[in-house]
Design a protein around this motif. Structure first.
Motif, PDB file in Angstrom:
ATOM      1  N   ALA A 172       1.917  11.938   9.780  1.00 35.39           N
ATOM      2  CA  ALA A 172       0.336  12.256   9.775  1.00 35.39           C
ATOM      3  C   ALA A 172      -1.074  12.334   8.482  1.00 35.39           C
ATOM      4  O   ALA A 172      -1.604  11.512   8.220  1.00 35.39           O
ATOM      5  CB  ALA A 172       0.188  12.963  10.793  1.00 35.39           C
ATOM      6  N   LEU A 173       0.193  13.197   7.324  1.00 32.35           N
ATOM      7  CA  LEU A 173      -0.460  13.800   6.160  1.00 32.35           C
ATOM      8  C   LEU A 173      -0.890  12.633   5.161  1.00 32.35           C
ATOM      9  O   LEU A 173      -1.442  12.322   4.646  1.00 32.35           O
ATOM     10  CB  LEU A 173      -0.635  15.287   6.559  1.00 32.35           C
ATOM     11  CG  LEU A 173      -0.606  16.220   6.704  1.00 32.35           C
ATOM     12  CD1 LEU A 173      -0.170  17.053   6.828  1.00 32.35           C
ATOM     13  CD2 LEU A 173      -2.690  16.142   7.183  1.00 32.35           C
ATOM     14  N   THR A 174       0.732  12.439   5.517  1.00 29.58           N
ATOM     15  CA  THR A 174       1.170  11.165   4.470  1.00 29.58           C
ATOM     16  C   THR A 174       0.349  10.074   4.121  1.00 29.58           C
ATOM     17  O   THR A 174      -0.793   9.773   3.578  1.00 29.58           O
ATOM     18  CB  THR A 174       2.946  10.916   4.338  1.00 29.58           C
ATOM     19  OG1 THR A 174       2.578  10.556   5.510  1.00 29.58           O
ATOM     20  CG2 THR A 174       2.981  11.891   3.094  1.00 29.58           C
ATOM     21  N   ARG A 175       0.041   9.397   5.410  1.00 29.68           N
ATOM     22  CA  ARG A 175      -0.485   8.236   6.064  1.00 29.68           C
ATOM     23  C   ARG A 175      -2.325   8.044   5.984  1.00 29.68           C
ATOM     24  O   ARG A 175      -2.821   7.457   6.236  1.00 29.68           O
ATOM     25  CB  ARG A 175      -0.245   7.765   7.495  1.00 29.68           C
ATOM     26  CG  ARG A 175       1.363   7.217   7.650  1.00 29.68           C
ATOM     27  CD  ARG A 175       1.154   6.627   8.968  1.00 29.68           C
ATOM     28  NE  ARG A 175       1.925   7.427  10.463  1.00 29.68           N
ATOM     29  CZ  ARG A 175       2.905   8.222  10.703  1.00 29.68           C
ATOM     30  NH1 ARG A 175       3.962   8.013   9.245  1.00 29.68           N
ATOM     31  NH2 ARG A 175       2.866   9.306  11.100  1.00 29.68           N
ATOM     32  N   ARG A 176      -3.329   9.783   5.884  1.00 27.78           N
ATOM     33  CA  ARG A 176      -3.985   9.822   5.708  1.00 27.78           C
ATOM     34  C   ARG A 176      -4.419  10.130   3.492  1.00 27.78           C
ATOM     35  O   ARG A 176      -5.459  10.924   3.476  1.00 27.78           O
ATOM     36  CB  ARG A 176      -4.488  10.911   5.860  1.00 27.78           C
ATOM     37  CG  ARG A 176      -4.447   9.891   7.208  1.00 27.78           C
ATOM     38  CD  ARG A 176      -5.278  11.489   8.594  1.00 27.78           C
ATOM     39  NE  ARG A 176      -6.247  12.048   8.252  1.00 27.78           N
ATOM     40  CZ  ARG A 176      -7.380  11.868   9.715  1.00 27.78           C
ATOM     41  NH1 ARG A 176      -6.959  11.562  10.238  1.00 27.78           N
ATOM     42  NH2 ARG A 176      -8.368  12.375   9.380  1.00 27.78           N
ATOM     43  N   GLY A 177      -3.485   9.621   3.159  1.00 23.87           N
ATOM     44  CA  GLY A 177      -3.029   9.530   1.561  1.00 23.87           C
ATOM     45  C   GLY A 177      -3.576  11.391   1.339  1.00 23.87           C
ATOM     46  O   GLY A 177      -3.436  11.324  -0.074  1.00 23.87           O
ATOM     47  N   HIS A 178      -2.541  11.971   1.844  1.00 23.08           N
ATOM     48  CA  HIS A 178      -2.207  13.133   1.673  1.00 23.08           C
ATOM     49  C   HIS A 178      -0.607  13.790   0.421  1.00 23.08           C
ATOM     50  O   HIS A 178      -0.902  12.415   0.828  1.00 23.08           O
ATOM     51  CB  HIS A 178      -2.192  14.393   2.547  1.00 23.08           C
ATOM     52  CG  HIS A 178      -4.278  14.395   3.018  1.00 23.08           C
ATOM     53  ND1 HIS A 178      -4.979  15.120   2.259  1.00 23.08           N
ATOM     54  CD2 HIS A 178      -4.115  14.190   4.244  1.00 23.08           C
ATOM     55  CE1 HIS A 178      -5.763  15.017   3.152  1.00 23.08           C
ATOM     56  NE2 HIS A 178      -5.343  14.679   4.278  1.00 23.08           N
ATOM     57  N   ASN A 179      -0.168  13.818  -0.375  1.00 21.09           N
ATOM     58  CA  ASN A 179       0.891  14.640  -1.201  1.00 21.09           C
ATOM     59  C   ASN A 179       1.672  15.822  -0.098  1.00 21.09           C
ATOM     60  O   ASN A 179       0.974  16.643  -0.312  1.00 21.09           O
ATOM     61  CB  ASN A 179       0.537  14.880  -2.419  1.00 21.09           C
ATOM     62  CG  ASN A 179       1.467  14.429  -3.074  1.00 21.09           C
ATOM     63  OD1 ASN A 179       3.192  14.633  -2.809  1.00 21.09           O
ATOM     64  ND2 ASN A 179       1.874  15.184  -4.456  1.00 21.09           N
ATOM     65  N   VAL A 180       3.089  15.538   0.575  1.00 21.45           N
ATOM     66  CA  VAL A 180       3.254  15.928   0.764  1.00 21.45           C
ATOM     67  C   VAL A 180       4.917  16.203   0.649  1.00 21.45           C
ATOM     68  O   VAL A 180       5.366  15.552   0.472  1.00 21.45           O
ATOM     69  CB  VAL A 180       3.739  16.060   2.511  1.00 21.45           C
ATOM     70  CG1 VAL A 180       4.149  16.738   3.673  1.00 21.45           C
ATOM     71  CG2 VAL A 180       2.663  15.242   3.152  1.00 21.45           C
ATOM     72  N   THR A 181       5.175  17.369   0.080  1.00 21.47           N
ATOM     73  CA  THR A 181       6.247  18.193  -0.250  1.00 21.47           C
ATOM     74  C   THR A 181       7.018  18.530   1.301  1.00 21.47           C
ATOM     75  O   THR A 181       6.200  19.963   1.688  1.00 21.47           O
ATOM     76  CB  THR A 181       5.757  18.985  -1.166  1.00 21.47           C
ATOM     77  OG1 THR A 181       5.429  18.670  -2.494  1.00 21.47           O
ATOM     78  CG2 THR A 181       7.162  20.086  -1.930  1.00 21.47           C
ATOM     79  N   ILE A 182       7.977  18.746   1.490  1.00 20.73           N
ATOM     80  CA  ILE A 182       8.642  19.266   2.474  1.00 20.73           C
ATOM     81  C   ILE A 182       9.607  20.622   1.845  1.00 20.73           C
ATOM     82  O   ILE A 182      10.375  20.300   1.248  1.00 20.73           O
ATOM     83  CB  ILE A 182       9.642  18.489   3.668  1.00 20.73           C
ATOM     84  CG1 ILE A 182      10.773  17.861   2.807  1.00 20.73           C
ATOM     85  CG2 ILE A 182       8.426  17.707   3.953  1.00 20.73           C
ATOM     86  CD1 ILE A 182      11.424  17.366   3.865  1.00 20.73           C
TER      87      ILE A 182
END
Ligand SMILES: *[C@@H]1O[C@H](CO)[C@@H](O)[C@H](O)[C@H]1NC(C)=O
Ligand SMILES: *[C@@H]1O[C@H](CO)[C@@H](O)[C@H](O)[C@H]1NC(C)=O
Length: 527
Positions: free
Chosen positions: A48-58
């Motif tokens: 949900a967050l990457t699709r809004r342009g955020h950079n996500v690290t797991i």
């Protein structure tokens, strides 16, 4: 002039805060080693967050890796080095022991294995904080916020170490170490069952005693023993001196809870608690040809889906499989059964045994009539979403308390794994198939589940960005800042009772004086 400058400054700060919510640098943590069943939900949040342009690290343990995460749901994956000490059994053995607990009656063995599971969580957190290479990498990444599966409190330690705010995520099940008590949300034990015992929200007196104990004794003891051990890890690394781990957990800016009141019992919440429903739901895909042929041939009677998940696809007790097989052989419906044990006697030609099944796609088929299931949350939500009534045979963990919810809402029946016979299975299965109330109820709850003003992705996006912009202090009640006595107004009650006592005492002495005066004057008159 000053005023203008002030408002200009406020404007700059707000603009700055808002722009930082665009393309934020976010870390999503799933720190419990070996626990990948929560990965699906955490992955969906990442998506949900990457699709809004955020950079996500797991961030996960080296034993979990990216298992359960979808590739498109994150930008970068980091793993901390996890290894069990040589005197402990390996992860696979531990997992098997844990699963075998379901059919274990020896309490001593149960307690021993549960103790080990908690040790593994502690050792996981210790491994993370000892892994200086990973910690340096994380520190240099300058994340804006951490979103953690708050199963054991390690995510709170990490956020404190990194000096960034965090959002707690839980599945719908109340976690023993992160729950309303840690977060200052009121949970009256009289109608909010904690989940250790299979109680509904309508409890008898004895159940209310049990509910009180699970809230105020069992949960507290678990927290006390686990956090006691984890605290040594925290102190060793000099994280947040003088503060306890529950304190740090309670500071989560927001709690996103993957639950829906279509399934869960209503309970008090606070503004910083968010219901996150339907996040992991996926659209129904067409069935593979062999399944399609089988279910299409089921006529008006339709078909039954029977699955006990990955761990129990081989029924452990002799006789169980025979009982189910015999009941199925007498039904007009066809049955698809996920089963890996020896071929049961009495198996009818209407029953197809499979090693794996496209469960969501089967339940989404219009001819699906019934799900027989162990009661894991994922499958229950699939059944609710597609309005398929259930017969639940809970085995362990959160399954018994999930099963209670299904039965209490009239969406199906519960059968006890220890009393499986041809008769008990037949009675429950035929009841759910023939009594229309189960279908009516699950259709209603399915409607409630799907009825929403927002899409789950937007709920995640909105709330994470809201917290990035404004923090969570405006949503936080003061509950956690008060002592037990203040919170429950015990001091106020004592004060009021004291005043009443003083008034009563004064009235009493007054009356006594007056009375004795009167008596005296009477006496003098008589004299
Ligand atoms: C995303 O964040 C990670 C960690 O900070 C960084 O290594 C990576 O370069 C970033 N990617 C993008 C596209 O900004
Ligand atoms: C099962 O066998 C019965 C007769 O023994 C037959 O009428 C029926 O069509 C068979 N069903 C399937 C699914 O093959």
């Amino acid at each position: 002039m000053m005023k203008m400058f002030g408002s200009f400054l406020a404007f700059v700060i707000v603009v700055d805060a808002i722009s930082s919510a665009n393309g934020a640098n976010i870390i999503i943590s799933l720190l419990v080693p070996g626990e990948s069943s929560h990965a699906k939900g955490m992955s969906a949040i990442g998506g949900a967050l990457t699709r809004r342009g955020h950079n996500v690290t797991i961030l996960t343990s080296s034993t979990v890796g990216t298992k359960g995460f979808q590739k498109d749901d994150y930008n970068k994956a980091v793993q901390y080095k996890f290894q069990l000490p040589p005197d402990m059994p390996d992860m696979e053995t531990l997992e098997k022991d844990f699963i075998n607990l379901a059919f274990e009656s020896d309490l001593k063995k149960k307690v021993k294995v549960m103790g080990m599971i908690f040790s593994v969580m502690r050792i996981g957190c210790q491994s993370l904080l000892d892994d200086s290479a990973t910690l340096t990498l994380l520190k240099e990444s300058t994340f804006d916020i951490l979103i953690g599966d708050s199963f054991d409190g390690c995510d709170a330690l990490l956020s404190s170490y990194l000096g960034i705010p965090f959002i707690a995520v839980t599945t719908g099940t109340r976690y023993p170490l992160f729950n309303e008590h840690t977060y200052g949300v009121p949970t009256p034990s009289s109608y909010v069952p904690f989940g250790f015992f299979p109680f509904s929200d309508k409890m008898s007196f004895c159940e209310r005693v049990g509910s009180f104990l699970e809230h105020h004794l069992i949960a507290k003891l678990l927290g006390w023993s686990h956090f006691g051990a984890l605290n040594e890890v925290k102190d060793k690394h000099g994280i947040a001196p003088g503060r306890s781990i529950p304190d740090l957990l309670g500071e989560a800016e927001l709690w996103m809870c993957m639950t829906s009141f279509a399934f869960d019992f209503p309970r008090p919440t606070t503004p910083n608690w968010i219901e996150l429903k339907g996040l992991t739901d996926i659209p129904v895909k067409p069935l593979p040809q062999d399944y399609a042929d089988f279910v299409d041939g089921s006529g008006d009677h339709g078909f039954i889906v029977f699955s006990l998940g990955t761990h129990f696809s081989e029924l452990p007790k002799p006789g169980m499989a025979e009982a189910f097989a015999r009941v199925f052989s007498e039904l007009p419906q066809r049955v698809i059964w996920r089963y890996t044990g020896p071929r049961p006697r009495y198996l009818g030609n209407n029953t197809m045994l499979v090693k794996w099944m496209p469960q969501n796609d089967l339940l989404g088929h219009p001819k699906a009539r019934l799900l027989i299931y162990h009661g894991g949350l994922a499958g229950i939500y699939e059944a609710i979403s597609h309005a398929v009534p259930m017969v639940i045979m809970p085995i362990f963990a959160d399954q018994p308390s999930n099963a209670v919810r299904v039965e209490a809402k009239g969406m199906g029946r519960v059968i006890e794994k220890d009393s499986i016979t041809y008769e008990t299975v037949k009675e429950a299965v035929v009841d759910v198939l023939e009594n229309p109330s189960y279908l009516e109820n699950i259709r209603r709850y399915s409607g409630i589940y799907r009825d929403s003003i927002t899409k789950p992705d937007d709920v995640v996006g909105f709330w994470v960005e809201h917290i990035l912009k404004f923090g969570g202090s405006h949503l936080r009640s003061r509950a956690l800042e008060l002592s037990f006595i203040q919170l429950h107004s015990i001091d106020v009650l004592a004060f009021i009772v004291g005043i009443i006592a003083v008034i009563v005492f004064l009235l009493y002495t007054c009356c006594k004086r007056c009375l004795s005066c009167c008596l005296k004057s009477k006496k003098t008159k008589i004299e």
